[in-house]
Design a protein around this motif. Structure first.
Motif, PDB file in Angstrom:
ATOM      1  N   ALA A   1       6.136   0.773  15.649  1.00 37.55           N
ATOM      2  CA  ALA A   1       6.585   0.330  14.330  1.00 37.55           C
ATOM      3  C   ALA A   1       6.568  -1.180  14.210  1.00 37.55           C
ATOM      4  CB  ALA A   1       7.984   0.862  14.051  1.00 37.55           C
ATOM      5  N   VAL A   2       6.877  -1.876  15.317  1.00 42.82           N
ATOM      6  CA  VAL A   2       6.927  -3.334  15.283  1.00 42.82           C
ATOM      7  C   VAL A   2       5.527  -3.931  15.278  1.00 42.82           C
ATOM      8  CG1 VAL A   2       7.707  -5.392  16.507  1.00 42.82           C
ATOM      9  CG2 VAL A   2       9.160  -3.345  16.420  1.00 42.82           C
ATOM     10  N   ILE A   3       4.634  -3.364  16.084  1.00 38.11           N
ATOM     11  CA  ILE A   3       3.298  -3.940  16.250  1.00 38.11           C
ATOM     12  C   ILE A   3       2.344  -3.475  15.166  1.00 38.11           C
ATOM     13  CG2 ILE A   3       1.282  -4.033  17.766  1.00 38.11           C
ATOM     14  CD1 ILE A   3       3.123  -3.914  20.122  1.00 38.11           C
TER      15      ILE A   3
ATOM     16  N   GLU B   1       0.872  -1.758   6.599  1.00 38.73           N
ATOM     17  CA  GLU B   1       1.374  -2.232   5.318  1.00 38.73           C
ATOM     18  C   GLU B   1       0.365  -3.162   4.650  1.00 38.73           C
ATOM     19  OE1 GLU B   1       4.109  -2.372   2.195  1.00 38.73           O
ATOM     20  OE2 GLU B   1       3.953  -1.075   3.957  1.00 38.73           O
ATOM     21  N   MET B   2      -0.216  -4.068   5.433  1.00 37.92           N
ATOM     22  CA  MET B   2      -1.217  -4.980   4.883  1.00 37.92           C
ATOM     23  C   MET B   2      -2.468  -4.221   4.443  1.00 37.92           C
ATOM     24  SD  MET B   2      -1.945  -8.092   4.064  1.00 37.92           S
ATOM     25  CE  MET B   2      -1.047  -9.312   5.022  1.00 37.92           C
ATOM     26  N   PHE B   3      -2.844  -3.220   5.223  1.00 32.52           N
ATOM     27  CA  PHE B   3      -4.023  -2.434   4.871  1.00 32.52           C
ATOM     28  C   PHE B   3      -3.782  -1.656   3.582  1.00 32.52           C
ATOM     29  CE2 PHE B   3      -7.166   0.989   5.372  1.00 32.52           C
ATOM     30  CZ  PHE B   3      -8.297   0.228   5.638  1.00 32.52           C
ATOM     31  N   ARG B   4      -2.536  -1.242   3.350  1.00 31.59           N
ATOM     32  CA  ARG B   4      -2.204  -0.534   2.107  1.00 31.59           C
ATOM     33  C   ARG B   4      -2.401  -1.469   0.903  1.00 31.59           C
ATOM     34  NH1 ARG B   4       1.846  -0.352  -1.346  1.00 31.59           N
ATOM     35  NH2 ARG B   4       3.076  -1.834  -0.124  1.00 31.59           N
ATOM     36  N   ILE B   5      -1.907  -2.696   1.014  1.00 29.51           N
ATOM     37  CA  ILE B   5      -2.094  -3.680  -0.065  1.00 29.51           C
ATOM     38  C   ILE B   5      -3.580  -3.967  -0.265  1.00 29.51           C
ATOM     39  CG2 ILE B   5      -1.629  -6.052  -0.770  1.00 29.51           C
ATOM     40  CD1 ILE B   5       1.012  -5.882   0.768  1.00 29.51           C
ATOM     41  N   LEU B   6      -4.298  -4.090   0.853  1.00 33.10           N
ATOM     42  CA  LEU B   6      -5.729  -4.365   0.783  1.00 33.10           C
ATOM     43  C   LEU B   6      -6.471  -3.229   0.088  1.00 33.10           C
ATOM     44  CD1 LEU B   6      -8.095  -6.189   1.660  1.00 33.10           C
ATOM     45  CD2 LEU B   6      -8.166  -4.924   3.805  1.00 33.10           C
ATOM     46  N   CYS B   7      -6.084  -1.990   0.365  1.00 37.49           N
ATOM     47  CA  CYS B   7      -6.753  -0.846  -0.249  1.00 37.49           C
ATOM     48  C   CYS B   7      -6.544  -0.838  -1.761  1.00 37.49           C
ATOM     49  CB  CYS B   7      -6.226   0.460   0.354  1.00 37.49           C
ATOM     50  SG  CYS B   7      -6.828   0.772   2.032  1.00 37.49           S
ATOM     51  N   VAL B   8      -5.344  -1.194  -2.206  1.00 35.42           N
ATOM     52  CA  VAL B   8      -5.087  -1.250  -3.652  1.00 35.42           C
ATOM     53  C   VAL B   8      -6.021  -2.263  -4.309  1.00 35.42           C
ATOM     54  CG1 VAL B   8      -3.395  -1.835  -5.412  1.00 35.42           C
ATOM     55  CG2 VAL B   8      -2.688  -0.515  -3.411  1.00 35.42           C
ATOM     56  N   ILE B   9      -6.168  -3.429  -3.693  1.00 39.66           N
ATOM     57  CA  ILE B   9      -7.045  -4.470  -4.239  1.00 39.66           C
ATOM     58  C   ILE B   9      -8.496  -4.009  -4.257  1.00 39.66           C
ATOM     59  CG2 ILE B   9      -7.962  -6.788  -3.825  1.00 39.66           C
ATOM     60  CD1 ILE B   9      -5.205  -7.540  -2.736  1.00 39.66           C
TER      61      ILE B   9
ATOM     62  N   ARG C   1       6.230  -9.466   5.307  1.00 37.14           N
ATOM     63  CA  ARG C   1       6.826 -10.496   6.168  1.00 37.14           C
ATOM     64  C   ARG C   1       6.829 -10.039   7.625  1.00 37.14           C
ATOM     65  NH1 ARG C   1       9.211 -14.798   4.005  1.00 37.14           N
ATOM     66  NH2 ARG C   1       9.436 -14.861   1.732  1.00 37.14           N
ATOM     67  N   VAL C   2       6.364 -10.936   8.471  1.00 38.46           N
ATOM     68  CA  VAL C   2       6.364 -10.713   9.913  1.00 38.46           C
ATOM     69  C   VAL C   2       7.256 -11.773  10.539  1.00 38.46           C
ATOM     70  CG1 VAL C   2       4.953 -10.504  11.984  1.00 38.46           C
ATOM     71  CG2 VAL C   2       4.018  -9.834   9.767  1.00 38.46           C
TER      72      VAL C   2
ATOM     73  N   SER D   1      -6.956  -8.399   8.186  1.00 42.54           N
ATOM     74  CA  SER D   1      -7.005  -7.863   6.826  1.00 42.54           C
ATOM     75  C   SER D   1      -8.036  -8.587   5.961  1.00 42.54           C
ATOM     76  CB  SER D   1      -5.622  -7.954   6.182  1.00 42.54           C
ATOM     77  OG  SER D   1      -5.146  -9.294   6.205  1.00 42.54           O
ATOM     78  N   SER D   2      -8.128  -9.912   6.084  1.00 37.43           N
ATOM     79  CA  SER D   2      -9.062 -10.672   5.250  1.00 37.43           C
ATOM     80  C   SER D   2     -10.512 -10.334   5.573  1.00 37.43           C
ATOM     81  CB  SER D   2      -8.823 -12.176   5.429  1.00 37.43           C
ATOM     82  OG  SER D   2      -7.537 -12.541   4.975  1.00 37.43           O
ATOM     83  N   VAL D   3     -10.817 -10.262   6.850  1.00 37.32           N
ATOM     84  CA  VAL D   3     -12.204  -9.985   7.235  1.00 37.32           C
ATOM     85  C   VAL D   3     -12.572  -8.538   6.929  1.00 37.32           C
ATOM     86  CG1 VAL D   3     -13.819  -9.934   9.161  1.00 37.32           C
ATOM     87  CG2 VAL D   3     -12.186 -11.801   8.971  1.00 37.32           C
ATOM     88  N   ILE D   4     -11.658  -7.611   7.170  1.00 33.59           N
ATOM     89  CA  ILE D   4     -11.926  -6.221   6.820  1.00 33.59           C
ATOM     90  C   ILE D   4     -12.159  -6.102   5.313  1.00 33.59           C
ATOM     91  CG2 ILE D   4     -10.917  -3.908   6.662  1.00 33.59           C
ATOM     92  CD1 ILE D   4     -11.864  -4.623   9.435  1.00 33.59           C
ATOM     93  N   GLY D   5     -11.385  -6.828   4.522  1.00 28.20           N
ATOM     94  CA  GLY D   5     -11.573  -6.803   3.076  1.00 28.20           C
ATOM     95  C   GLY D   5     -12.953  -7.287   2.661  1.00 28.20           C
ATOM     96  N   VAL D   6     -13.426  -8.372   3.275  1.00 25.93           N
ATOM     97  CA  VAL D   6     -14.761  -8.890   2.955  1.00 25.93           C
ATOM     98  C   VAL D   6     -15.834  -7.899   3.395  1.00 25.93           C
ATOM     99  CG1 VAL D   6     -16.420 -10.728   3.451  1.00 25.93           C
ATOM    100  CG2 VAL D   6     -14.031 -11.289   3.048  1.00 25.93           C
ATOM    101  N   ILE D   7     -15.637  -7.260   4.545  1.00 24.32           N
ATOM    102  CA  ILE D   7     -16.596  -6.266   5.024  1.00 24.32           C
ATOM    103  C   ILE D   7     -16.722  -5.116   4.021  1.00 24.32           C
ATOM    104  CG2 ILE D   7     -16.984  -4.490   6.778  1.00 24.32           C
ATOM    105  CD1 ILE D   7     -15.872  -6.430   8.847  1.00 24.32           C
TER     106      ILE D   7
END
Length: 344
Positions: A105-107, A113-121, A167-168, A280-286
């Motif tokens: 859960a920590v790692i 969570e970031m991937f979820r936001i990325l998927c929405v975008i 937030r991390v 997340s940024s690079v996966i989004g560009v890919i």
């Protein structure tokens, strides 16, 4: 012709200089991180090494696969679909890797969570690419209406990415710069620069210790994306070039945070969110590059089909005309023969 070739070489040189500067900034960042932790006598947690040892190879592999997708599609749909399966498999392996840890859960939680936001975008971007204005931009038709629609879409997504972050250890992480970078790479300076300025100003109003460097880096991301678009012949660059650009720019963004904030805050901030934002940024560009390539391939196929249909119609018309000519020739012959008979 010679002027066109020289201009292309000049653009290629400018892009190489830009990439070189970004590489230098990444090297400076990594050296600074190493020296800071060595002088401070702070031991980096094992999870930090796990982050980088997993994220960076994954990004390299995904970027390599993505750059080959267009060629695979030409060879056959089965190979093209297999490439997608490989990407999904790699993402599944990453999930299994982190799930096997005791503190999953920590790692792994922030990545999910970031991937979820990325998927929405990316879903909204995918829907936007179906608009006629986006298709015309991909065909090189940069009209005011097309660019205005593109600007509105990317601006809303950039504001969304700024507002919805995670937030991390108290440090906010988001994909705002990725969205702004894509706006420049896709729509050029008319889209990328205004989106970067407005999104950067909005980030500054949110406040925080890193408000200034994050706002400035947002503006710069729009400028950099626009320059690469311009130097790539006013079109979206090759997927591999876009992925490498986002990879290097994320390090540049972290370097700005280091320079603009106190070291006791900045280095901890970078340690906590750099791997996450890089991933997340690079996966989004890919994924965005995959979408753009798919749309371009589909449009090229449609254009080829239209040309074939037009040629078929022209051939059909020419055959009909030839038949009419033959009939007219036969009628003329019959008339001559009748006239000859009459005269005789």
């Amino acid at each position: 012709m010679i002027r066109k070739i020289s201009q292309s070489n000049a653009n290629y040189l400018k892009m190489n200089i830009l990439y070189l500067l970004l590489i230098i900034s990444n090297v400076v960042l990594l050296v600074g991180l190493i020296l800071y932790y060595w002088q401070a006598g702070v031991s980096v947690h094992l999870e930090t090494y796990d982050y980088f040892s997993t994220v960076i190879p994954t990004i390299i592999i995904l970027g390599f696969i993505t750059s080959r997708l267009a060629k695979l599609r030409e060879r056959g749909s089965s190979l093209y679909e297999m490439a997608y399966l490989i990407i999904i498999t790699i993402l599944g392996l990453i999930t299994s890797y982190f799930s096997g840890k005791s503190n999953t859960a920590v790692i792994f939680g922030p990545y999910l969570e970031m991937f979820r936001i990325l998927c929405v975008i990316l879903i909204f971007i995918l829907m936007a690419t179906s608009l006629s204005q986006f298709k015309e931009i991909m065909q090189g038709k940069l009209s005011r209406k097309n660019l205005l629609v593109c600007f509105i879409v990317f601006l809303l997504l950039a504001l969304y990415a700024s507002r919805f972050h995670i937030r991390v250890n108290g440090a906010p992480a988001n994909v705002r710069c990725m969205v702004v970078m894509l706006s420049g790479l896709f729509g050029g300076p008319v889209v990328g620069i205004p989106v970067g300025i407005i999104a950067g100003a909005y980030r500054f109003t949110l406040g925080g210790v890193t408000a200034v460097p994050c706002a400035v880096s947002t503006v710069i991301s729009g400028i950099v994306g626009s320059l690469v678009f311009w130097w790539s012949g006013k079109k979206y660059p090759r997927p591999f070039a876009a992925v490498v650009l986002m990879f290097l720019f994320t390090g540049f963004e972290m370097l700005m945070v280091v320079f603009a904030t106190p070291s006791d805050i900045s280095f901890q901030y970078v340690r906590d969110i750099y791997p996450l934002m890089l991933f997340s940024s690079v996966i989004g560009v890919i994924l965005f590059s995959i979408v753009v390539n798919d749309k371009l391939q589909d449009m090229e196929s449609e254009d080829v089909e239209e040309v074939v249909d037009e040629l078929a119609e022209e051939v059909g018309q020419s055959e009909e005309i030839q038949e009419l000519r033959d009939e007219i020739g036969w009628l003329k012959k019959e008339i001559r023969e009748l006239r000859g008979d009459d005269e005789s």
